[in-house]
Design a protein around this motif. Structure first.
Motif, mmCIF file in Angstrom:
data_model
loop_
_atom_site.group_PDB
_atom_site.id
_atom_site.type_symbol
_atom_site.label_atom_id
_atom_site.label_comp_id
_atom_site.label_asym_id
_atom_site.label_seq_id
_atom_site.Cartn_x
_atom_site.Cartn_y
_atom_site.Cartn_z
ATOM 1 N N LEU A 318 -32.549 27.273 34.997
ATOM 2 C CA LEU A 318 -32.840 28.549 35.646
ATOM 3 C C LEU A 318 -34.343 28.836 35.658
ATOM 4 C CD1 LEU A 318 -31.468 31.016 36.942
ATOM 5 C CD2 LEU A 318 -31.439 32.077 34.681
ATOM 6 N N TYR A 319 -35.008 28.588 34.548
ATOM 7 C CA TYR A 319 -36.464 28.778 34.503
ATOM 8 C C TYR A 319 -37.179 27.785 35.415
ATOM 9 C CZ TYR A 319 -36.754 32.198 30.692
ATOM 10 O OH TYR A 319 -36.687 33.342 29.940
ATOM 11 N N ALA A 320 -36.716 26.526 35.419
ATOM 12 C CA ALA A 320 -37.374 25.512 36.240
ATOM 13 C C ALA A 320 -37.154 25.760 37.725
ATOM 14 C CB ALA A 320 -36.858 24.121 35.855
ATOM 15 N N ASP A 321 -35.978 26.255 38.100
ATOM 16 C CA ASP A 321 -35.690 26.488 39.507
ATOM 17 C C ASP A 321 -36.593 27.568 40.090
ATOM 18 O OD1 ASP A 321 -34.435 26.324 41.968
ATOM 19 O OD2 ASP A 321 -32.900 27.777 41.426
ATOM 20 N N HIS A 322 -36.914 28.576 39.301
ATOM 21 C CA HIS A 322 -37.784 29.657 39.770
ATOM 22 C C HIS A 322 -39.239 29.446 39.357
ATOM 23 C CE1 HIS A 322 -33.781 31.485 40.013
ATOM 24 N NE2 HIS A 322 -34.291 32.297 40.903
ATOM 25 N N MET A 323 -39.558 28.275 38.774
ATOM 26 C CA MET A 323 -40.933 27.956 38.363
ATOM 27 C C MET A 323 -41.522 29.071 37.505
ATOM 28 S SD MET A 323 -42.337 26.177 41.853
ATOM 29 C CE MET A 323 -41.614 27.448 42.904
ATOM 30 N N SER A 324 -40.738 29.513 36.542
ATOM 31 C CA SER A 324 -41.128 30.639 35.687
ATOM 32 C C SER A 324 -41.850 30.118 34.447
ATOM 33 C CB SER A 324 -39.889 31.453 35.291
ATOM 34 O OG SER A 324 -39.228 31.933 36.427
ATOM 35 N N TYR A 325 -43.115 29.745 34.635
ATOM 36 C CA TYR A 325 -43.947 29.247 33.538
ATOM 37 C C TYR A 325 -45.278 29.982 33.567
ATOM 38 C CZ TYR A 325 -40.560 25.432 33.763
ATOM 39 O OH TYR A 325 -39.400 24.708 33.795
ATOM 40 N N GLU A 326 -45.753 30.322 32.409
ATOM 41 C CA GLU A 326 -47.030 31.028 32.305
ATOM 42 C C GLU A 326 -48.169 30.076 32.620
ATOM 43 O OE1 GLU A 326 -49.562 33.721 29.079
ATOM 44 O OE2 GLU A 326 -47.587 32.896 28.571
ATOM 45 N N SER A 327 -48.933 30.400 33.656
ATOM 46 C CA SER A 327 -50.066 29.590 34.124
ATOM 47 C C SER A 327 -49.640 28.167 34.462
ATOM 48 C CB SER A 327 -51.188 29.576 33.084
ATOM 49 O OG SER A 327 -51.624 30.889 32.791
ATOM 50 N N GLY A 328 -48.380 27.978 34.857
ATOM 51 C CA GLY A 328 -47.905 26.658 35.227
ATOM 52 C C GLY A 328 -47.655 25.717 34.078
ATOM 53 N N ASP A 329 -47.710 26.196 32.842
ATOM 54 C CA ASP A 329 -47.505 25.354 31.667
ATOM 55 C C ASP A 329 -46.010 25.335 31.333
ATOM 56 O OD1 ASP A 329 -47.671 23.868 29.381
ATOM 57 O OD2 ASP A 329 -48.865 25.309 28.247
ATOM 58 N N VAL A 330 -45.388 24.143 31.405
ATOM 59 C CA VAL A 330 -43.948 24.037 31.150
ATOM 60 C C VAL A 330 -43.611 24.301 29.691
ATOM 61 C CG1 VAL A 330 -43.595 22.458 33.074
ATOM 62 C CG2 VAL A 330 -44.157 21.534 30.830
#
Length: 727
Positions: A318-330
């Motif tokens: 779910l987080y990966a599908d919406h690209m929900s990462y702070e400053s793009g950091d996985v």
């Protein structure tokens, strides 16, 4: 009565050809009288539409479809599917043509593979399958409410729990595995629900309990006449079921249910935590947006979700599908709890038809090509190879006065408009490269090497679109990187001076500077000098805009110069010589830091000098002071007021003498004294009278011996030449 002149349609300039811009243009052209109201022109950089969803056919590689990635539309995308269905209904392709209908263009899918994304993890992805519904996406059905989601999750969890363990398949077998305290609390929750008017738990006998029949009646009560209606009744109905589900899941996990059904155990745990959070935070009344200030994982942890569930493939996907990462950091996943929870519940519980749909080809051929042809047939003009370079704001109002557009190519002779589409097996498609046959010098390798979809691409000329002539309104559909370089925030209307600090919170320092300048100008006005000079403060205050440093420095210098001239005329003679130096020093400081604090400080200083000049009046002659020193008071004035005006004398500071070195600096140790030698006891170095000990020390260290002064030796009866020579 004669009719007035006919009003022309408003010219609308649309920058960008992505899905958002084209959807707006499509909605405007759906109006019945849009031709009389709007004149629409779309300006697109490069040779194709689609934005980030664009695709093209590579004619050099057997017309292979090339796109930026595989796009998936979930079943709850009602607006997007409604647009696609209307486009295919209006184009009406011939039967047998490729992708003639909507059902041929989008294929439904029911299976979803969920994984952690960790390559070192050898666990196979979890295959999720959800049944289809009879409806189609885009029908315009209303979205379910928050309470509907909570009710669906709770009933699903109650239905799944008896299936997690083969030996405990009934509630009568599961409930006795609870702790005694939890089992005794359950009847109290049922009685509380009955007190709130919920009749689903009536007839329960703790002496001979029928747990399976009780839960069946509670699940069926939400669809009958006795369904809970108020928020308090809903919470009273859901609390006994939530209590039952949580303690039953813990008991089955302790009996080994996680080993047999690991994914379903996690799903049930997340569902129960979501229901508990909705009830506890009152989201059925406040909505999902009330928890957008929290992270979804933190919110689920606060409401009882286990750490295994928070690290599961469901949340990771779910987080990966919406690209929900702070400053793009996985390594730092973060997302608004309300927004992500709403998207997840709509995806899995509110889809229409299938779980998701995939286009039968690239989105350029499936959606953007038929949409382009439809809008062009309706009368919308398209200008390809036009990139937005700059938006010029209007200084008097929050609007755009002009737009600078760079034209990237020159069309070949005989080509009026660029035709962007090609046909591949009868299907209109976008090429992956421009059609160079329609471009001047298109066969030149230099032209073919240019990336016309880049913002840094060259252009043939700049075209200035003026407001009121070339456009009346603008629709900005460009991506943020391009918008940051082209658009600036339009200036706000100029407020009054009193509202300047409130209207411009970031420009308060300039606002205070304007206020100080207005005060200076008002104080510098001569009595009866005329309306223009008296109202200079009002003219400065009428600006009301943040002043730049150069203009602020000039206004302050002119106001202070006029103030100094008036103050010099009113000041006594004893203070006149100091005023030019003070004015020069103040101008120098103002040039270094043109801030409001400095202007206000100068104003206060000059007010004090004027007050001092009003108290002290010159009397008697005045002596001239030597150059470089302040003027002194006269003799008569010193006798009359010696304490009030004492004479001031300032001695010049002594000049520092340069030190001359007799040796190179590297050999000479400056500022370091040699340590005194320590005298040893015994061996001729014991204690002795002071004169003998000093004599031995001078013999050992001749450089430390001080040469006696000649005057002292002469007074002792010996001539300076008879003094002992220096060793």
């Amino acid at each position: 009565m004669s009719a007035g002149p006919p009003t022309r349609p408003r010219k609308l300039a649309v920058f960008g050809g992505g899905l958002g811009s084209l959807s707006a243009v499509f909605a405007l052209t759906e109006l019945p009288d849009w031709r009389e109201r709007y004149d629409i022109t779309v300006y697109q950089i490069g040779w194709r539409l689609g934005g980030k969803a664009r695709s093209g056919r590579n004619l050099r590689a057997h017309a292979r479809s090339e796109a930026l990635g595989h796009h998936v539309w979930f079943g709850w995308y009602d607006n997007a599917f409604a647009l696609a269905r209307r486009v295919y209904a209006e184009t009406r392709r011939a039967p047998g043509a490729p992708l003639a209908t909507f059902k041929e263009a989008f294929k439904p899918c029911d299976h979803l593979l969920l994984g952690t994304g960790d390559r070192s993890d050898r666990t196979p992805p979890w295959k999720m399958s959800l049944p289809r519904s009879d409806s189609l996406p885009g029908d315009g059905a209303a979205q379910p409410s928050v309470w509907h989601f909570a009710q669906t999750l709770l009933l699903w969890a109650i239905d799944c729990i008896p299936r997690l363990h083969p030996q405990y398949s009934t509630w009568s077998a599961i409930v006795p595995r609870w702790p005694d305290a939890s089992r005794s609390l359950w009847p109290a929750l049922m009685r509380r629900a009955g007190g709130q008017g919920v009749r689903a738990y009536d007839g329960f006998d703790p002496q001979s309990p029928d747990y399976d029949g009780l839960l069946r009646r509670a699940a069926a009560a939400v669809h009958g006449e006795d369904a809970p209606k108020t928020s308090r009744q809903r919470r009273a109905w859901a609390q006994p079921l939530t209590h039952c589900g949580e303690h039953s899941l813990r008991a089955l996990v302790g009996l080994g249910a996680r080993q047999s059904h690991p994914q379903f155990t996690i799903m049930v745990d997340l569902a129960l935590a979501t229901v508990r959070g909705i009830l506890h935070d009152g989201l059925d009344r406040a909505g999902f947006s009330a928890i957008d200030d929290q992270d979804l994982r933190a919110w689920l942890r606060r409401h009882g979700a286990s750490e295994e569930s928070l690290a599961s493939t469901v949340l990771v996907a779910l987080y990966a599908d919406h690209m929900s990462y702070e400053s793009g950091d996985v390594e730092r996943p973060v997302a608004a709890a309300g927004a992500l929870l709403r998207a997840a519940l709509r995806r899995y519980l509110a889809f229409s038809g299938a779980l998701y749909y995939t286009p039968a080809a690239g989105l350029g051929e499936v959606l953007f090509a038929p949409l382009y042809r439809l809008l062009r047939d309706r009368g919308v003009r398209f200008r390809f190879f036009h990139k937005l370079k700059h938006l010029c704001p209007n200084p008097r109002q929050p609007a755009v006065s002009a737009a600078v557009v760079g034209r990237q190519i020159e069309l070949a002779p005989g080509v009026d408009d660029y035709e962007p589409l090609i046909k591949v097996k009868g299907l209109p498609c976008w090429p992956s490269r421009p059609l160079y046959s329609q471009i001047v010098l298109g066969d030149d390798p230099v032209i073919q090497a240019i990336d016309f979809e880049a913002n840094e691409s060259p252009e043939v000329e700049e075209v200035v679109l003026r407001a009121g002539i070339d456009f009346d309104d603008i629709v900005l559909g460009v991506p943020p990187p391009a918008l940051a370089g082209a658009a600036r925030e339009p200036r706000r209307p100029r407020p009054a001076l009193g509202d300047h600090a409130r209207a411009h919170p970031l420009d308060r320092r300039h606002g205070r500077a304007v206020v100080a300048l207005a005060d200076l100008a008002a104080a510098a006005g001569r009595p009866g000098a005329g309306r223009r000079r008296r109202d200079r403060a009002h003219r400065i205050a009428a600006m009301g805009q943040p002043l730049d440093r150069r203009r602020l420095r000039g206004l302050a210098a002119r106001a202070l110069a006029r103030r100094d001239r008036l103050a010099q005329r009113a000041a006594p003679r004893t203070l006149r010589r100091r005023q030019p130096r003070a004015r020069a020093r103040h101008r120098r400081d103002l040039a270094q830091e043109p801030s409001a604090r400095l202007v206000a400080r100068g104003l206060a200083r000059r007010r004090r000098r004027v007050q001092l000049g009003a108290l002290a009046r010159p009397a008697g002659p005045r002596r001239r002071a030597p150059p470089g020193r302040p003027a002194l008071l006269g003799h008569a004035e010193r006798q009359r007021s010696p304490d009030r005006h004492p004479p001031r004398r300032s001695a010049a500071p002594p000049r520092r003498r340069r030190q001359r070195l007799s040796q190179p600096l590297a050999r000479r140790r400056l500022g370091r004294r040699r340590p005194r030698p320590r005298l040893r006891r015994g061996g001729g170095h014991g204690r002795a009278p002071g004169r003998a000990r000093a004599q031995r020390r001078s013999d050992r260290h001749p450089r430390r011996t001080r040469r006696p002064r000649p005057g002292v030796i002469a007074r002792a009866g010996r001539a300076p030449s008879e003094a002992r020579p220096r060793a």
